[in-house]
Design an enzyme around this catalytic site. Structure first.
Site, mmCIF file in Angstrom:
data_model
loop_
_atom_site.group_PDB
_atom_site.id
_atom_site.type_symbol
_atom_site.label_atom_id
_atom_site.label_comp_id
_atom_site.label_asym_id
_atom_site.label_seq_id
_atom_site.Cartn_x
_atom_site.Cartn_y
_atom_site.Cartn_z
ATOM 1 N N GLY A 120 -15.203 3.333 4.272
ATOM 2 C CA GLY A 120 -13.828 3.750 3.735
ATOM 3 C C GLY A 120 -13.153 3.243 2.486
ATOM 4 O O GLY A 120 -11.905 3.395 2.229
ATOM 5 N N GLN A 121 -14.029 2.676 1.543
ATOM 6 C CA GLN A 121 -13.656 2.133 0.234
ATOM 7 C C GLN A 121 -13.053 3.678 -0.420
ATOM 8 O O GLN A 121 -14.245 4.352 -0.745
ATOM 9 C CB GLN A 121 -14.400 1.315 -0.506
ATOM 10 C CG GLN A 121 -13.862 0.888 -1.530
ATOM 11 C CD GLN A 121 -14.947 -0.133 -2.686
ATOM 12 O OE1 GLN A 121 -15.897 -0.423 -1.990
ATOM 13 N NE2 GLN A 121 -14.292 -0.688 -3.384
ATOM 14 N N SER A 122 -12.119 3.594 -1.050
ATOM 15 C CA SER A 122 -11.654 4.926 -1.861
ATOM 16 C C SER A 122 -11.124 4.397 -3.044
ATOM 17 O O SER A 122 -11.226 5.256 -4.259
ATOM 18 C CB SER A 122 -10.604 5.594 -1.369
ATOM 19 O OG SER A 122 -9.389 4.903 -1.080
ATOM 20 N N ASP B 209 0.899 -1.129 0.045
ATOM 21 C CA ASP B 209 -0.080 0.110 -0.076
ATOM 22 C C ASP B 209 0.926 1.211 -0.045
ATOM 23 O O ASP B 209 1.946 1.386 0.642
ATOM 24 C CB ASP B 209 -0.798 -0.025 1.188
ATOM 25 C CG ASP B 209 -2.048 0.968 1.228
ATOM 26 O OD1 ASP B 209 -3.165 0.693 1.041
ATOM 27 O OD2 ASP B 209 -1.563 2.165 1.136
ATOM 28 N N ILE B 210 0.383 2.279 -0.706
ATOM 29 C CA ILE B 210 1.419 3.404 -0.817
ATOM 30 C C ILE B 210 1.202 4.470 0.335
ATOM 31 O O ILE B 210 2.232 5.162 0.610
ATOM 32 C CB ILE B 210 0.896 4.111 -2.223
ATOM 33 C CG1 ILE B 210 2.059 5.042 -2.662
ATOM 34 C CG2 ILE B 210 -0.514 5.060 -1.764
ATOM 35 C CD1 ILE B 210 1.586 5.846 -3.924
ATOM 36 N N ASN C 125 -13.021 -3.305 2.566
ATOM 37 C CA ASN C 125 -14.150 -2.005 2.769
ATOM 38 C C ASN C 125 -14.736 -1.924 1.624
ATOM 39 O O ASN C 125 -14.587 -1.926 0.503
ATOM 40 C CB ASN C 125 -13.103 -0.524 2.786
ATOM 41 C CG ASN C 125 -12.113 -0.716 4.123
ATOM 42 O OD1 ASN C 125 -12.585 -0.954 4.915
ATOM 43 N ND2 ASN C 125 -10.959 0.132 3.961
ATOM 44 N N HIS D 126 -10.231 -5.079 -3.172
ATOM 45 C CA HIS D 126 -9.061 -5.404 -2.639
ATOM 46 C C HIS D 126 -9.400 -6.003 -1.258
ATOM 47 O O HIS D 126 -10.160 -5.351 -0.482
ATOM 48 C CB HIS D 126 -8.173 -4.351 -2.792
ATOM 49 C CG HIS D 126 -8.701 -2.836 -2.497
ATOM 50 N ND1 HIS D 126 -9.683 -2.352 -2.855
ATOM 51 C CD2 HIS D 126 -8.394 -2.354 -1.212
ATOM 52 C CE1 HIS D 126 -9.908 -1.147 -2.398
ATOM 53 N NE2 HIS D 126 -9.359 -1.090 -1.066
ATOM 54 N N LEU D 127 -8.233 -6.887 -0.783
ATOM 55 C CA LEU D 127 -8.212 -7.244 0.547
ATOM 56 C C LEU D 127 -6.818 -6.427 1.027
ATOM 57 O O LEU D 127 -5.953 -6.638 0.549
ATOM 58 C CB LEU D 127 -7.598 -8.644 0.468
ATOM 59 C CG LEU D 127 -8.117 -9.570 1.533
ATOM 60 C CD1 LEU D 127 -9.584 -9.641 1.809
ATOM 61 C CD2 LEU D 127 -7.514 -11.065 1.236
ATOM 62 N N HIS D 128 -7.120 -5.783 2.226
ATOM 63 C CA HIS D 128 -5.978 -5.122 2.895
ATOM 64 C C HIS D 128 -5.486 -6.391 3.852
ATOM 65 O O HIS D 128 -6.172 -6.863 4.612
ATOM 66 C CB HIS D 128 -6.276 -4.108 3.760
ATOM 67 C CG HIS D 128 -6.761 -2.817 3.200
ATOM 68 N ND1 HIS D 128 -6.075 -1.797 3.049
ATOM 69 C CD2 HIS D 128 -7.981 -2.788 2.604
ATOM 70 C CE1 HIS D 128 -6.662 -0.574 2.368
ATOM 71 N NE2 HIS D 128 -7.971 -1.313 2.143
HETATM 72 P P1 5GP Z 1 -9.886 1.585 0.289
HETATM 73 O O1 5GP Z 1 -9.582 2.974 1.126
HETATM 74 O O2 5GP Z 1 -10.548 1.794 -0.997
HETATM 75 O O3 5GP Z 1 -10.167 0.310 1.142
HETATM 76 O O4 5GP Z 1 -8.303 1.352 0.022
HETATM 77 C C1 5GP Z 1 -7.421 1.885 -0.866
HETATM 78 C C2 5GP Z 1 -5.848 1.778 -0.710
HETATM 79 O O5 5GP Z 1 -5.235 1.988 -1.892
HETATM 80 C C3 5GP Z 1 -5.596 2.663 0.327
HETATM 81 O O6 5GP Z 1 -4.937 2.318 1.551
HETATM 82 C C4 5GP Z 1 -4.452 3.638 -0.289
HETATM 83 O O7 5GP Z 1 -3.196 4.113 0.421
HETATM 84 C C5 5GP Z 1 -3.966 2.365 -1.598
HETATM 85 N N1 5GP Z 1 -3.640 3.262 -2.638
HETATM 86 C C6 5GP Z 1 -4.398 4.389 -3.450
HETATM 87 N N2 5GP Z 1 -3.546 4.696 -4.433
HETATM 88 C C7 5GP Z 1 -2.633 3.742 -4.512
HETATM 89 C C8 5GP Z 1 -1.492 3.802 -5.400
HETATM 90 O O8 5GP Z 1 -1.211 4.452 -6.433
HETATM 91 N N3 5GP Z 1 -0.477 2.716 -5.184
HETATM 92 C C9 5GP Z 1 -0.676 1.752 -4.175
HETATM 93 N N4 5GP Z 1 0.294 1.085 -4.000
HETATM 94 N N5 5GP Z 1 -1.501 1.885 -3.228
HETATM 95 C C10 5GP Z 1 -2.702 2.927 -3.626
#
Ligand code: 5GP
Ligand code: ZN
Length: 112
Positions: free
Chosen positions: A91-93, A30-31, A85, A98-100
């Site tokens: 909290g999904q963005s 994760d970034i 999420n 995806h699975l964290h």
């Molecule tokens: P969500 O909020 O949808 O559950 O998780 C999305 C995740 O993707 C976040 O933890 C965010 O830091 C990660 N993320 C967003 N953009 C990028 C990217 O360009 N590269 C990587 N490796 N992770 C990303």
């Protein structure tokens, strides 16, 4: 889906630190890590969120969890948390399923 961020990572059009990949999924760092180990496991198939699994093979989520187990073992994690999420309110963005995988620090409950 052409303009989806995680589809672009899966196609290697955007760089990521990939820790596992196979025919069906990709795992990468994760970034913006929320724990010493924070890896995202995604299907190669574009699915907007968990609800879209209705349009995927039944074994796909099991495959993602197996990949998460494999990464957790490779990272030497004694305990870890897996999170999905679903929807902006949760909290999904990024709207590619995806699975964290989070580990390497104590985890608290309930999550925020
Ligand atoms: P969500 O909020 O949808 O559950 O998780 C999305 C995740 O993707 C976040 O933890 C965010 O830091 C990660 N993320 C967003 N953009 C990028 C990217 O360009 N590269 C990587 N490796 N992770 C990303
Ligand atoms: Zn996608």
């Amino acid at each position: 889906m052409g303009d989806c961020l995680f589809c672009k990572i899966a196609r290697k059009e955007i760089p990521a630190t990939i820790v596992h990949e196979d025919a069906h999924c990709l795992a990468f760092a994760d970034i913006n890590p929320q724990a010493p180990t924070h890896v995202l496991i995604i299907p190669r198939q574009h699915l907007a969120d968990q609800r879209a699994l209705a349009d995927a093979p039944a074994e796909l989520m099991g495959h993602l969890y197996a990949a998460a187990n494999r990464v957790a073992a490779a990272k030497g994690l004694q305990s870890f948390r897996t999170v999905v999420n679903t929807g902006a309110g949760a909290g999904q963005s990024v709207f590619h399923l995806h699975l964290h995988l989070l580990g390497g620090r104590p985890m608290h409950w309930p999550p925020g």
